[in-house]
Write a protein that holds these residues in place. Structure first.
Motif, PDB file in Angstrom:
ATOM      1  N   PRO A  50      11.370  12.081  32.187  1.00 23.28           N
ATOM      2  CA  PRO A  50      11.547  13.548  32.606  1.00 23.28           C
ATOM      3  C   PRO A  50      11.466  14.745  32.386  1.00 23.28           C
ATOM      4  O   PRO A  50      11.681  14.918  31.126  1.00 23.28           O
ATOM      5  CB  PRO A  50      13.213  13.348  32.703  1.00 23.28           C
ATOM      6  CG  PRO A  50      13.359  11.923  32.523  1.00 23.28           C
ATOM      7  CD  PRO A  50      12.439  11.636  31.917  1.00 23.28           C
ATOM      8  N   GLY A  51      11.131  15.849  33.084  1.00 21.91           N
ATOM      9  CA  GLY A  51      10.540  17.029  32.805  1.00 21.91           C
ATOM     10  C   GLY A  51       8.934  17.123  32.696  1.00 21.91           C
ATOM     11  O   GLY A  51       8.018  18.265  32.387  1.00 21.91           O
ATOM     12  N   THR A  52       8.559  15.656  32.655  1.00 22.70           N
ATOM     13  CA  THR A  52       6.809  16.033  32.239  1.00 22.70           C
ATOM     14  C   THR A  52       5.971  16.791  33.486  1.00 22.70           C
ATOM     15  O   THR A  52       6.493  16.362  34.525  1.00 22.70           O
ATOM     16  CB  THR A  52       6.502  14.544  32.186  1.00 22.70           C
ATOM     17  OG1 THR A  52       6.826  13.667  31.311  1.00 22.70           O
ATOM     18  CG2 THR A  52       4.706  14.033  32.081  1.00 22.70           C
TER      19      THR A  52
ATOM     20  N   GLU B 159      18.126   4.134  39.689  1.00 28.62           N
ATOM     21  CA  GLU B 159      17.268   2.935  39.074  1.00 28.62           C
ATOM     22  C   GLU B 159      17.182   3.865  37.580  1.00 28.62           C
ATOM     23  O   GLU B 159      17.071   3.368  36.861  1.00 28.62           O
ATOM     24  CB  GLU B 159      16.679   2.022  40.224  1.00 28.62           C
ATOM     25  CG  GLU B 159      16.507   0.934  41.092  1.00 28.62           C
ATOM     26  CD  GLU B 159      15.723   0.635  41.625  1.00 28.62           C
ATOM     27  OE1 GLU B 159      14.776   0.252  40.740  1.00 28.62           O
ATOM     28  OE2 GLU B 159      16.481   0.055  42.310  1.00 28.62           O
ATOM     29  N   ARG B 160      16.196   5.209  37.877  1.00 30.24           N
ATOM     30  CA  ARG B 160      15.891   5.587  37.063  1.00 30.24           C
ATOM     31  C   ARG B 160      17.184   6.047  36.086  1.00 30.24           C
ATOM     32  O   ARG B 160      17.084   5.526  34.298  1.00 30.24           O
ATOM     33  CB  ARG B 160      15.755   7.312  37.142  1.00 30.24           C
ATOM     34  CG  ARG B 160      14.271   7.026  38.427  1.00 30.24           C
ATOM     35  CD  ARG B 160      13.825   8.370  38.317  1.00 30.24           C
ATOM     36  NE  ARG B 160      13.406   9.513  37.207  1.00 30.24           N
ATOM     37  CZ  ARG B 160      13.623  10.952  37.219  1.00 30.24           C
ATOM     38  NH1 ARG B 160      14.406  11.367  37.973  1.00 30.24           N
ATOM     39  NH2 ARG B 160      13.352  11.166  35.488  1.00 30.24           N
ATOM     40  N   TYR B 161      18.557   6.031  36.211  1.00 31.38           N
ATOM     41  CA  TYR B 161      19.400   5.885  35.893  1.00 31.38           C
ATOM     42  C   TYR B 161      19.763   5.094  34.807  1.00 31.38           C
ATOM     43  O   TYR B 161      20.279   4.840  33.523  1.00 31.38           O
ATOM     44  CB  TYR B 161      20.548   6.889  36.221  1.00 31.38           C
ATOM     45  CG  TYR B 161      20.702   8.940  36.327  1.00 31.38           C
ATOM     46  CD1 TYR B 161      20.493   9.812  35.819  1.00 31.38           C
ATOM     47  CD2 TYR B 161      19.725   8.460  37.428  1.00 31.38           C
ATOM     48  CE1 TYR B 161      20.565  10.686  36.563  1.00 31.38           C
ATOM     49  CE2 TYR B 161      19.736  10.586  38.180  1.00 31.38           C
ATOM     50  CZ  TYR B 161      19.673  11.096  37.536  1.00 31.38           C
ATOM     51  OH  TYR B 161      19.695  12.627  37.312  1.00 31.38           O
ATOM     52  N   GLU B 162      19.898   4.426  35.771  1.00 33.79           N
ATOM     53  CA  GLU B 162      20.448   2.881  35.614  1.00 33.79           C
ATOM     54  C   GLU B 162      19.854   1.819  34.279  1.00 33.79           C
ATOM     55  O   GLU B 162      20.181   1.246  33.448  1.00 33.79           O
ATOM     56  CB  GLU B 162      20.488   1.988  36.586  1.00 33.79           C
ATOM     57  CG  GLU B 162      21.273   1.974  37.945  1.00 33.79           C
ATOM     58  CD  GLU B 162      21.415   0.768  38.745  1.00 33.79           C
ATOM     59  OE1 GLU B 162      22.686   0.206  39.217  1.00 33.79           O
ATOM     60  OE2 GLU B 162      20.087   1.019  39.807  1.00 33.79           O
ATOM     61  N   ARG B 163      17.781   1.834  34.731  1.00 34.88           N
ATOM     62  CA  ARG B 163      17.491   1.458  33.392  1.00 34.88           C
ATOM     63  C   ARG B 163      17.535   2.432  32.260  1.00 34.88           C
ATOM     64  O   ARG B 163      17.453   1.542  31.078  1.00 34.88           O
ATOM     65  CB  ARG B 163      16.037   1.532  34.248  1.00 34.88           C
ATOM     66  CG  ARG B 163      15.694   1.030  35.361  1.00 34.88           C
ATOM     67  CD  ARG B 163      14.187   0.612  35.248  1.00 34.88           C
ATOM     68  NE  ARG B 163      13.764   0.136  36.739  1.00 34.88           N
ATOM     69  CZ  ARG B 163      13.726  -0.982  36.449  1.00 34.88           C
ATOM     70  NH1 ARG B 163      13.558  -1.891  35.717  1.00 34.88           N
ATOM     71  NH2 ARG B 163      12.733  -1.924  37.865  1.00 34.88           N
TER      72      ARG B 163
ATOM     73  N   LEU C 251       5.650   4.519  37.691  1.00 36.45           N
ATOM     74  CA  LEU C 251       6.175   5.324  36.468  1.00 36.45           C
ATOM     75  C   LEU C 251       7.115   5.881  36.136  1.00 36.45           C
ATOM     76  O   LEU C 251       7.507   6.502  34.792  1.00 36.45           O
ATOM     77  CB  LEU C 251       4.910   6.613  36.349  1.00 36.45           C
ATOM     78  CG  LEU C 251       3.698   5.207  36.306  1.00 36.45           C
ATOM     79  CD1 LEU C 251       1.774   6.449  35.955  1.00 36.45           C
ATOM     80  CD2 LEU C 251       3.400   4.499  35.036  1.00 36.45           C
ATOM     81  N   ILE C 252       7.929   6.966  37.120  1.00 33.06           N
ATOM     82  CA  ILE C 252       8.990   7.502  37.397  1.00 33.06           C
ATOM     83  C   ILE C 252      10.126   7.042  37.238  1.00 33.06           C
ATOM     84  O   ILE C 252      11.108   7.150  36.064  1.00 33.06           O
ATOM     85  CB  ILE C 252       8.784   8.387  38.798  1.00 33.06           C
ATOM     86  CG1 ILE C 252       7.514   9.530  38.354  1.00 33.06           C
ATOM     87  CG2 ILE C 252       9.367   9.480  38.087  1.00 33.06           C
ATOM     88  CD1 ILE C 252       7.275  10.826  39.864  1.00 33.06           C
ATOM     89  N   ILE C 253       9.847   5.820  37.769  1.00 33.01           N
ATOM     90  CA  ILE C 253      11.133   5.610  38.123  1.00 33.01           C
ATOM     91  C   ILE C 253      11.635   4.402  36.362  1.00 33.01           C
ATOM     92  O   ILE C 253      12.522   4.342  36.187  1.00 33.01           O
ATOM     93  CB  ILE C 253      11.680   3.557  39.037  1.00 33.01           C
ATOM     94  CG1 ILE C 253      11.118   4.930  40.117  1.00 33.01           C
ATOM     95  CG2 ILE C 253      11.935   2.905  38.488  1.00 33.01           C
ATOM     96  CD1 ILE C 253      10.884   3.642  41.434  1.00 33.01           C
TER      97      ILE C 253
END
Length: 234
Positions: free
Chosen positions: A31-33, A170-174, A23-25
Motif C-alpha cells: 500500500p502506498g507504492t 482479501e487484501r485486508y484478510e491476507r 501483486l497488489i492483493i
C-alpha cells in the motif's frame, strides 16, 4: 532477446491486469507504492500500453489511486484504512447475503447437501483456528472455501460484482489474518448460524446471518487496522 521483445508485443491486456492485481492483493506491491508505467512494464516483461490500461481499470475498481502529494499525479497502490476496510466488508456481506438467501430457496436435497459441506469446512476452520500454532494460510483458505460454497447460488450480476469487490477485501484478510486469530471462534459461531438458516430454508435468516458475519468481521478488522496503524495512507 527476441523472445522477450515478442512477449512484450503480444501481452494480453487481461493477463497484465490480472498479474498486476494479484501483486497488489498478495501485498507484493505494498500500500502506498507509486506505480510508474515503465517500472511496472519492466517488472512484468510487457510493453507500457497494456500496463496503462491495467492501471486505469485498477483505479476504477479501487486498487489504485492518484497520489495527492505530487504536482503531477501518479498512480499509487491504494492504502489500507479502517474506513475502507469497513466499507468493503459491509459491501461484500450485502452481496453474499443475497447469495445465501438464494441458496436457502433451493430444494431440500440441495440445502441438506450444502449445509453438510459448509459444516465440514467450518469444523476444519474451527480446528485450524484452535491449533497451538495456527497456519494462517490454511485459515484464510478455509474461510474462503466456506463463503464460496453458497456463492455458487448467486445470480450472474451478483457474482460479477462480487468478483470485483471481494479481492479488495482479501487484501485486508491476507495481511491481518494473523492478528485476528484470537477472534476466530466468533466467526465459527456466525458460520453455524448461516448453515442453520440455509438448512432450514429460511432465506431472510440466511441473508441476515451472512450480513452479520461480515459486519462483525468489519468491526474486528477496523479495530486491528486502527491499532496497528493504517498502511500507505497519506
Amino acid at each position: 532477446m527476441h523472445t522477450s521483445a515478442n512477449s512484450r508485443k503480444h501481452a494480453r491486456p487481461q493477463e497484465v491486469y490480472e498479474r498486476l492485481r494479484a501483486l497488489i492483493i498478495d501485498g507484493r506491491l505494498a500500500p502506498g507504492t507509486r506505480l510508474v508505467e515503465t517500472d511496472v512494464a519492466s517488472r512484468l516483461g510487457v510493453s507500457r500500453t497494456p500496463v496503462r490500461g491495467a492501471l486505469q481499470r485498477l483505479q476504477q475498481e479501487g486498487y489504485v489511486v492518484d497520489s495527492p502529494t505530487l504536482q503531477q499525479t501518479r498512480p499509487t497502490v491504494a492504502p489500507l484504512t479502517s474506513e475502507d476496510a469497513h466499507e468493503l466488508f459491509v459491501l461484500v456481506g450485502a452481496l453474499e447475503g443475497l447469495a445465501a438467501s438464494r441458496a436457502a430457496l433451493g430444494t431440500s436435497a440441495e440445502r441438506t447437501a450444502l449445509a453438510a459441506e459448509l459444516t465440514e469446512i467450518n469444523d476444519a476452520f474451527r480446528a485450524a483456528a484452535a491449533a497451538p500454532r495456527p497456519d494462517h494460510g490454511r485459515i484464510f483458505e478455509l474461510d474462503e472455501r466456506f463463503h464460496r460454497c453458497y456463492m455458487k447460488a448467486a445470480g450472474r450480476r451478483v457474482r460479477s460484482l462480487h468478483d470485483t469487490v471481494k479481492p479488495q477485501a482479501e487484501r485486508y484478510e491476507r495481511l491481518y489474518v494473523s492478528m485476528l486469530t484470537s477472534e476466530l471462534h466468533t466467526s465459527v459461531v456466525e458460520h453455524r448460524a448461516i448453515v442453520k438458516a440455509i438448512r432450514a430454508g429460511n432465506a431472510p435468516a440466511a441473508q441476515a446471518a451472512v450480513e452479520t458475519n461480515w459486519r462483525n468481521a468489519a468491526e474486528r478488522l477496523a479495530a486491528v487496522v486502527t491499532a496497528t496503524g493504517e498502511r500507505g495512507s497519506w
